[in-house]
Design a protein around this motif. Structure first.
Motif, PDB file in Angstrom:
ATOM      1  N   ILE A   1       0.847  -1.216   0.000  1.00 42.90           N
ATOM      2  CA  ILE A   1       0.000   0.000   0.000  1.00 42.90           C
ATOM      3  C   ILE A   1       0.873   1.254   0.000  1.00 42.90           C
ATOM      4  N   ILE A   2       1.903   1.256   0.834  1.00 44.11           N
ATOM      5  CA  ILE A   2       2.795   2.416   0.891  1.00 44.11           C
ATOM      6  C   ILE A   2       3.480   2.626  -0.452  1.00 44.11           C
ATOM      7  N   ILE A   3       3.943   1.538  -1.054  1.00 41.22           N
ATOM      8  CA  ILE A   3       4.597   1.641  -2.368  1.00 41.22           C
ATOM      9  C   ILE A   3       3.626   2.192  -3.404  1.00 41.22           C
ATOM     10  N   GLY A   4       2.383   1.697  -3.368  1.00 38.45           N
ATOM     11  CA  GLY A   4       1.365   2.162  -4.315  1.00 38.45           C
ATOM     12  C   GLY A   4       1.097   3.658  -4.188  1.00 38.45           C
ATOM     13  N   VAL A   5       0.966   4.144  -2.968  1.00 31.83           N
ATOM     14  CA  VAL A   5       0.703   5.574  -2.742  1.00 31.83           C
ATOM     15  C   VAL A   5       1.874   6.418  -3.247  1.00 31.83           C
ATOM     16  N   LEU A   6       3.092   5.990  -2.947  1.00 35.77           N
ATOM     17  CA  LEU A   6       4.279   6.736  -3.394  1.00 35.77           C
ATOM     18  C   LEU A   6       4.365   6.777  -4.916  1.00 35.77           C
ATOM     19  N   LEU A   7       3.983   5.693  -5.561  1.00 33.57           N
ATOM     20  CA  LEU A   7       4.036   5.654  -7.026  1.00 33.57           C
ATOM     21  C   LEU A   7       3.008   6.598  -7.652  1.00 33.57           C
ATOM     22  N   VAL A   8       1.831   6.677  -7.052  1.00 32.45           N
ATOM     23  CA  VAL A   8       0.820   7.621  -7.564  1.00 32.45           C
ATOM     24  C   VAL A   8       1.331   9.057  -7.425  1.00 32.45           C
ATOM     25  N   LEU A   9       1.962   9.361  -6.303  1.00 29.51           N
ATOM     26  CA  LEU A   9       2.515  10.701  -6.104  1.00 29.51           C
ATOM     27  C   LEU A   9       3.609  10.999  -7.124  1.00 29.51           C
ATOM     28  N   LEU A  10       4.409   9.990  -7.459  1.00 29.99           N
ATOM     29  CA  LEU A  10       5.449  10.159  -8.482  1.00 29.99           C
ATOM     30  C   LEU A  10       4.827  10.460  -9.843  1.00 29.99           C
ATOM     31  N   LEU A  11       3.781   9.716 -10.192  1.00 34.78           N
ATOM     32  CA  LEU A  11       3.071   9.960 -11.449  1.00 34.78           C
ATOM     33  C   LEU A  11       2.472  11.361 -11.477  1.00 34.78           C
ATOM     34  N   MET A  12       1.916  11.774 -10.352  1.00 33.15           N
ATOM     35  CA  MET A  12       1.309  13.103 -10.280  1.00 33.15           C
ATOM     36  C   MET A  12       2.348  14.189 -10.546  1.00 33.15           C
ATOM     37  N   VAL A  13       3.503  14.093  -9.881  1.00 31.61           N
ATOM     38  CA  VAL A  13       4.553  15.094 -10.061  1.00 31.61           C
ATOM     39  C   VAL A  13       5.053  15.098 -11.500  1.00 31.61           C
ATOM     40  N   GLY A  14       5.255  13.905 -12.062  1.00 28.26           N
ATOM     41  CA  GLY A  14       5.729  13.818 -13.443  1.00 28.26           C
ATOM     42  C   GLY A  14       4.790  14.496 -14.412  1.00 28.26           C
ATOM     43  N   ASN A  15       3.484  14.316 -14.211  1.00 31.83           N
ATOM     44  CA  ASN A  15       2.507  14.919 -15.118  1.00 31.83           C
ATOM     45  C   ASN A  15       2.301  16.403 -14.865  1.00 31.83           C
ATOM     46  N   LEU A  16       2.513  16.838 -13.631  1.00 38.33           N
ATOM     47  CA  LEU A  16       2.429  18.262 -13.343  1.00 38.33           C
ATOM     48  C   LEU A  16       3.538  19.048 -14.048  1.00 38.33           C
ATOM     49  N   ARG A  17       4.600  18.362 -14.436  1.00 39.68           N
ATOM     50  CA  ARG A  17       5.704  19.015 -15.139  1.00 39.68           C
ATOM     51  C   ARG A  17       5.372  19.283 -16.604  1.00 39.68           C
ATOM     52  N   GLY A  18       4.235  18.753 -17.089  1.00 43.85           N
ATOM     53  CA  GLY A  18       3.831  19.051 -18.451  1.00 43.85           C
ATOM     54  C   GLY A  18       3.857  17.814 -19.339  1.00 43.85           C
ATOM     55  N   THR A  19       3.091  17.868 -20.441  1.00 45.46           N
ATOM     56  CA  THR A  19       2.953  16.725 -21.342  1.00 45.46           C
ATOM     57  C   THR A  19       4.279  16.322 -21.961  1.00 45.46           C
ATOM     58  N   ARG A  20       5.049  17.305 -22.379  1.00 43.06           N
ATOM     59  CA  ARG A  20       6.299  17.014 -23.087  1.00 43.06           C
ATOM     60  C   ARG A  20       7.288  16.268 -22.201  1.00 43.06           C
ATOM     61  N   GLU A  21       7.478  16.769 -20.983  1.00 48.91           N
ATOM     62  CA  GLU A  21       8.420  16.121 -20.075  1.00 48.91           C
ATOM     63  C   GLU A  21       7.925  14.763 -19.621  1.00 48.91           C
ATOM     64  N   SER A  22       6.618  14.642 -19.348  1.00 49.73           N
ATOM     65  CA  SER A  22       6.090  13.352 -18.892  1.00 49.73           C
ATOM     66  C   SER A  22       6.190  12.308 -19.994  1.00 49.73           C
ATOM     67  N   SER A  23       6.047  12.727 -21.265  1.00 49.27           N
ATOM     68  CA  SER A  23       6.143  11.763 -22.371  1.00 49.27           C
ATOM     69  C   SER A  23       7.545  11.168 -22.452  1.00 49.27           C
ATOM     70  N   LYS A  24       8.550  11.988 -22.241  1.00 51.50           N
ATOM     71  CA  LYS A  24       9.925  11.480 -22.276  1.00 51.50           C
ATOM     72  C   LYS A  24      10.225  10.637 -21.037  1.00 51.50           C
ATOM     73  N   LEU A  25       9.683  11.063 -19.901  1.00 53.31           N
ATOM     74  CA  LEU A  25       9.930  10.350 -18.651  1.00 53.31           C
ATOM     75  C   LEU A  25       9.263   8.982 -18.644  1.00 53.31           C
ATOM     76  N   PHE A  26       8.015   8.916 -19.180  1.00 51.35           N
ATOM     77  CA  PHE A  26       7.224   7.696 -19.079  1.00 51.35           C
ATOM     78  C   PHE A  26       7.141   6.902 -20.392  1.00 51.35           C
ATOM     79  N   GLY A  27       7.665   7.439 -21.486  1.00 55.47           N
ATOM     80  CA  GLY A  27       7.508   6.780 -22.782  1.00 55.47           C
ATOM     81  C   GLY A  27       8.429   5.603 -23.005  1.00 55.47           C
ATOM     82  N   ILE A  28       9.694   5.748 -22.616  1.00 58.57           N
ATOM     83  CA  ILE A  28      10.687   4.704 -22.908  1.00 58.57           C
ATOM     84  C   ILE A  28      10.334   3.366 -22.267  1.00 58.57           C
ATOM     85  N   PRO A  29       9.868   3.319 -20.989  1.00 58.18           N
ATOM     86  CA  PRO A  29       9.511   2.015 -20.408  1.00 58.18           C
ATOM     87  C   PRO A  29       8.432   1.261 -21.185  1.00 58.18           C
ATOM     88  N   THR A  30       7.543   1.982 -21.875  1.00 58.42           N
ATOM     89  CA  THR A  30       6.511   1.305 -22.670  1.00 58.42           C
ATOM     90  C   THR A  30       7.144   0.530 -23.815  1.00 58.42           C
TER      91      THR A  30
END
Length: 626
Positions: free
Chosen positions: A146-175
């Motif tokens: 549960i703790i890991i899950g909450v921390l991961l959601v917060l990480l996703l939130m921060v990444g997306n708050l930085r904007g579409t362009r930055e989040s696409s580079k941050l989250f695109g490669i793992p896909t």
């Protein structure tokens, strides 16, 4: 301090002109808007096996392959249908706009509510599934899921708050890493079989029941989770570069081809290797262990699966804020959700999605199977309404190849409608009833929000015939000012001096609790030497507003009908955010009460205080100088 932390985490604000640079192309648009659908490959097949294996044993694997091809057929229909939606509604909003314009307001609200629920559950399910994958490989982490899950959601939130362009580079490669890893698993798994490898046969109990239609439908309902996320591309068409419909349709086609390869491939290979998902691990992790052994590729598959499941939630972070912004622009959601933040992302929508998802993860103990019971039904309701809306559009307009288009959308509506019924029945005890209860509540709330905005607009609107009757030169009422004071201090004196410069009719008003307090205020006020009268009223129940309102309406104040009363509130502004918690902060409460009266205007006169340490230091020096 707050601003510095915010800039460090989120980044510097972007100008409006930078919005075009935040748009996505095919390379980054595919992983950002397709990660949810692609990540579903990691748990859709597993959920089918969890239903089938306890009932029919070894026969479950063959039945899973059959059901997988049925799901892929449904995916093809949805892909063709949503390509038509993208062409007709390039402004985004997907099912909400389609249903609202072609089926009516209530179906549109239902579609929007269903999509919103689907996106929220996408985050909760994807994160929970990702945590399950990694704790399958590293069992010592299970108590902290549960703790890991909450921390991961917060990480996703921060990444997306930085904007579409930055989040696409941050989250695109793992896909892309996940797609490459699973294709390698499928290819090498079949190669290993061709080289003569004989997989271990599982020790399964004898079947407890025959293969019934109800059992197959229940497994099919679990596997339909593989189709969630397909609608995200059509919902977020404005996120693409121009020509956005062309890019969106290309991404949708590539998405469906990838799911076809990965979902069918993993279902077929599972039919040969017969791993049993459950307490020992997740399906893909067990397949990787069987195919690659304790090698680099096993850990690569485990890591990339974990990442894609976590980042599968990122599709919701692209789709939900856009959907809710479209609904807000149409006045079906709070208007704050339509505003872009510092980084040109829909900040409020991102935060709202994160908060609700965290509550679900905590409430359901990060259990994937429990969350899946709520998951797919909302998405398939939106599928059905979207396809039905497009069908009605073609039948009504009768333009172009309308017959072929109506057949595609009509067939899609029937198929997804059947799936809604199947999921509702099969998953009823597992939680689908919660969504079925929640949906009418959401529809009611959204409808009330819309009615409020329509009412406000109509009440504020100036009709054409009214413009000529507005006279700014002539005022038919007198303006009078009351300055409430708690004590005689620099803030209240500043407010009184300001009031005296803009109006001749000013009164200082004090509410006292006892004689001692009243006498103290009166003595200090007399020292000011002002001709502004002071009125003191006693309040044995320690109320502030009620004595003031009674005074305004009393004969003592001698207010005439039509007079406007300005209540000028003095307020000192503290330097640090936490200082606010050390003071009464009654100004906001007083303002809310007074604003309910048409003849009262509320104004605030601020006095900015200095930093505590700086002021005390200067005071100390001043005393030494004396």
């Amino acid at each position: 301090m707050y601003r510095q932390i915010k800039r460090f985490i989120i980044g510097k604000p972007l100008k409006n002109a930078a919005l075009k640079d935040e748009k996505l192309g095919i390379l980054w648009g595919l992983p950002i808007l397709s990660s949810d659908a692609i990540s579903s490959v990691a748990y859709a097949g597993q959920e089918m096996l969890l239903v089938l294996i306890p009932a029919v044993g070894i026969a479950a694997y063959g039945r899973m392959s059959i059901l997988s091809w049925c799901i892929i057929g449904l995916l093809t229909v949805l892909m063709l249908s949503y390509r038509q939606t993208i062409d007709c509604y390039p402004g985004g909003g997907g099912a909400f706009i389609v249903a609202k314009e072609n089926l009516g307001e209530i179906p549109g609200i239902v579609a929007g509510s269903a999509l919103a629920v689907g996106y929220i559950l996408t985050v909760a399910v994807s994160v929970a599934a990702g945590v399950e994958q990694v704790t399958s490989a590293f069992k010592f982490l299970r108590p902290y899921n549960i703790i890991i899950g909450v921390l991961l959601v917060l990480l996703l939130m921060v990444g997306n708050l930085r904007g579409t362009r930055e989040s696409s580079k941050l989250f695109g490669i793992p896909t892309y890493a996940f797609v490459a890893g699973i294709l390698t698993l499928i290819i090498y798994g079949f190669f290993k079989l061709q080289m003569g490898y004989v997989p271990r046969q599982p020790d399964l109990a004898a079947p407890t029941q025959s293969i019934t239609m109800l059992l197959m439908l229940k497994a099919f309902a679990s596997g339909c989770a593989a189709l969630t996320g397909v609608e995200a591309v059509s919902n977020a068409v404005p996120n693409f570069k121009e020509p956005s419909p062309k890019y969106a349709k290309t991404v949708l086609l590539l998405l469906c081809l990838i799911i076809l390869l990965l979902f069918s491939g993993t279902s077929l290979i599972a039919n040969y290797y017969h791993v049993i998902p459950g307490e020992e691990g997740a399906l893909l992790v067990l397949l990787a262990e069987e195919v690659f052994g304790d090698s680099f590729m096993f850990y690569y598959i485990t890591a990339s699966t974990f990442l894609i499941l976590i980042l599968g939630a990122n599709t919701a972070y692209s789709g939900f804020p856009m959907l809710i912004a479209v609904m807000a622009n149409e006045k079906y959601a709070p208007k704050q959700l339509s505003m872009r933040g510092d980084r040109l992302s829909y900040t409020n929508g991102i935060i709202m999605l994160s908060v609700v998802s965290i509550l679900l993860i905590v409430g359901f103990q990060a259990n994937v199977t429990s969350l899946l019971g709520l998951y797919a039904i909302g998405v398939f309701i939106s599928f059905t309404l979207s396809q039905s809306g497009m069908f009605m559009k073609w039948v009504r307009e009768k333009s172009g190849n309308w017959r072929l288009k109506s057949v595609i959308n009509g067939f899609g509506a029937v198929m997804t409608g059947v799936v809604v019924v199947i999921i509702a029945i099969a998953k009823f005890k597992e939680g689908s009833w919660i969504v079925m209860v929640l949906m009418p509540v959401m529809v009611f709330v959204i409808d009330r929000i819309h009615k409020h905005y329509v009412s406000v607009k109509e009440q504020l609107k100036i009709e054409e015939s009214e413009y000529d009757g507005i006279d700014f030169a002539k005022l038919n009422y007198a303006n009078r000012i009351i300055v409430p004071i708690e004590s005689v201090n620099k803030a209240s004196v500043r407010a009184l001096r300001y009031a005296n410069t803009i109006c001749d009719d000013v009164i200082a008003f004090c509410v006292a609790i006892d004689e001692h307090g009243a006498r103290e205020v009166k003595e200090k006020y007399e020292k000011l030497g002002t001709d502004i009268p002071l009125v003191i009223k006693f309040s044995p129940y320690r109320k502030v507003i009620d004595p003031l309102l009674r005074f305004i309406e009393s004969s003592e104040y001698d207010r005439e009908v039509g007079d406007m009363i300005t209540v000028l509130l003095s307020e000192f502004v503290v330097k640090k955010w936490w200082h606010r918690f050390l003071h009464n902060n009654t100004r906001a409460y007083i303002e809310r009460r007074l604003l309910k009266h048409k003849h009262i205007v509320v104004s605030v006169m601020p006095l900015q205080l200095k930093d505590d340490m700086d002021y005390l230091e200067s005071l100390k020096k001043k005393k030494k100088g004396m």
